[in-house]
Design a protein around this motif. Structure first.
Motif, PDB file in Angstrom:
ATOM      1  N   ARG A   2       0.762  -1.234   0.185  1.00  0.00           N
ATOM      2  CA  ARG A   2       0.053  -0.064  -0.121  1.00  0.00           C
ATOM      3  C   ARG A   2       0.822   1.180  -0.097  1.00  0.00           C
ATOM      4  N   ARG A   3       2.102   1.085   0.594  1.00  0.00           N
ATOM      5  CA  ARG A   3       3.096   2.248   0.683  1.00  0.00           C
ATOM      6  C   ARG A   3       3.812   2.646  -0.457  1.00  0.00           C
ATOM      7  N   LEU A   4       4.197   1.222  -0.985  1.00  0.00           N
ATOM      8  CA  LEU A   4       5.248   1.381  -2.088  1.00  0.00           C
ATOM      9  C   LEU A   4       4.711   1.266  -3.659  1.00  0.00           C
ATOM     10  N   ILE A   5       3.323   0.631  -3.712  1.00  0.00           N
ATOM     11  CA  ILE A   5       2.606   0.557  -4.936  1.00  0.00           C
ATOM     12  C   ILE A   5       1.440   1.520  -4.929  1.00  0.00           C
ATOM     13  N   GLN A   6       1.442   2.576  -4.484  1.00  0.00           N
ATOM     14  CA  GLN A   6      -0.014   3.403  -4.099  1.00  0.00           C
ATOM     15  C   GLN A   6      -0.845   3.388  -5.038  1.00  0.00           C
ATOM     16  N   GLU A   7      -0.105   3.370  -6.278  1.00  0.00           N
ATOM     17  CA  GLU A   7      -1.211   3.615  -7.724  1.00  0.00           C
ATOM     18  C   GLU A   7      -2.095   2.237  -7.936  1.00  0.00           C
ATOM     19  N   ALA A   8      -1.732   1.320  -7.408  1.00  0.00           N
ATOM     20  CA  ALA A   8      -2.448  -0.082  -7.622  1.00  0.00           C
ATOM     21  C   ALA A   8      -3.953   0.195  -7.485  1.00  0.00           C
ATOM     22  N   PRO A   9      -4.893  -0.285  -8.343  1.00  0.00           N
ATOM     23  CA  PRO A   9      -6.252  -0.038  -8.033  1.00  0.00           C
ATOM     24  C   PRO A   9      -6.687  -0.903  -6.856  1.00  0.00           C
ATOM     25  N   SER A  10      -5.952  -1.934  -6.266  1.00  0.00           N
ATOM     26  CA  SER A  10      -6.465  -2.788  -5.121  1.00  0.00           C
ATOM     27  C   SER A  10      -5.295  -3.319  -4.631  1.00  0.00           C
TER      28      SER A  10
END
Length: 210
Positions: free
Chosen positions: A128-136
């Protein structure tokens, strides 16, 4: 206790399949899978069904593909968890949505009187912190978003732990790309507990101290 400088790529990634959501409600583990990583390489895996001593629901059978017939021939939870305690020894642990797996690990170990260092990190929180752009940030969605190789099996303990291990190593590589040559386990834990907006500052501070 584990030293805080323990390498982030030398961990055991684990996953439980269970009869429900909470050991406090009487739910038990029915399968455990784990991948041992040493310096970023898979050096061992662990997978075992376990018989909780009662029949599981049709929903859990359908969700996991684990049937009551399969569990009827499996060893008991106590036997499997005692064996698993030897497998993990004092290695730091990782799971996706780790609070869930830690609850079951704690409950199963408590039943047989096993203590462990409880050094746990959550790949979901770090992602959640390092791949913030992921839709889920569900495991299956991250696997698809990051094109992580998998065999199409989900909700079985070893397959999920293998995918989580690949995701974890991808997160470690992401930190290396940001200039942190050898991320340690404590840093990964700290990232998971840091707000999204403060992550960049944390990494800059960490980079300045190494």
């Amino acid at each position: 206790m584990i030293q805080t400088q323990h390498r982030a790529d030398s961990v055991i990634v684990l996953d439980f399949e269970t009869t429900g959501l909470s050991p406090n409600m009487g739910d038990r583990a029915i399968e455990i899978g784990a991948v041992k990583l040493t310096n970023g390489e898979v050096v061992a895996t662990y997978q075992q069904l376990m018989n909780p001593g009662f029949r599981i629901s049709g929903f859990i059978e359908s969700y996991t593909g684990i049937t009551n017939q399969m569990l009827a021939h499996a060893p008991s939870n106590d036997e499997v968890m005692a064996d698993f305690a030897h497998f993990i020894a004092d290695t730091p642990l990782v799971a996706h949505n780790a609070s869930f797996d830690k609850r079951f690990l704690d409950a199963e170990f408590e039943r047989i009187g096993v203590n462990y260092p409880q050094n746990f990190a959550c790949s979901l929180l770090v992602a959640r912190r390092l791949i913030q752009e992921a839709p889920s940030h569900k495991l299956g969605e991250l696997v698809r978003y990051k094109n992580i190789e998998h065999d199409g099996t989900f909700h079985r303990a070893l397959a999920d732990s293998q995918m989580t291990a690949k995701l974890w190593l991808l997160l470690v590589e992401d930190l290396r790309a940001k200039g942190i040559a050898q991320p340690n386990f404590h840093l990964m834990q700290t990232i998971g507990k840091t707000s999204k907006h403060a992550v960049d500052k944390l990494l800059r501070q960490h980079h300045a101290t190494i």
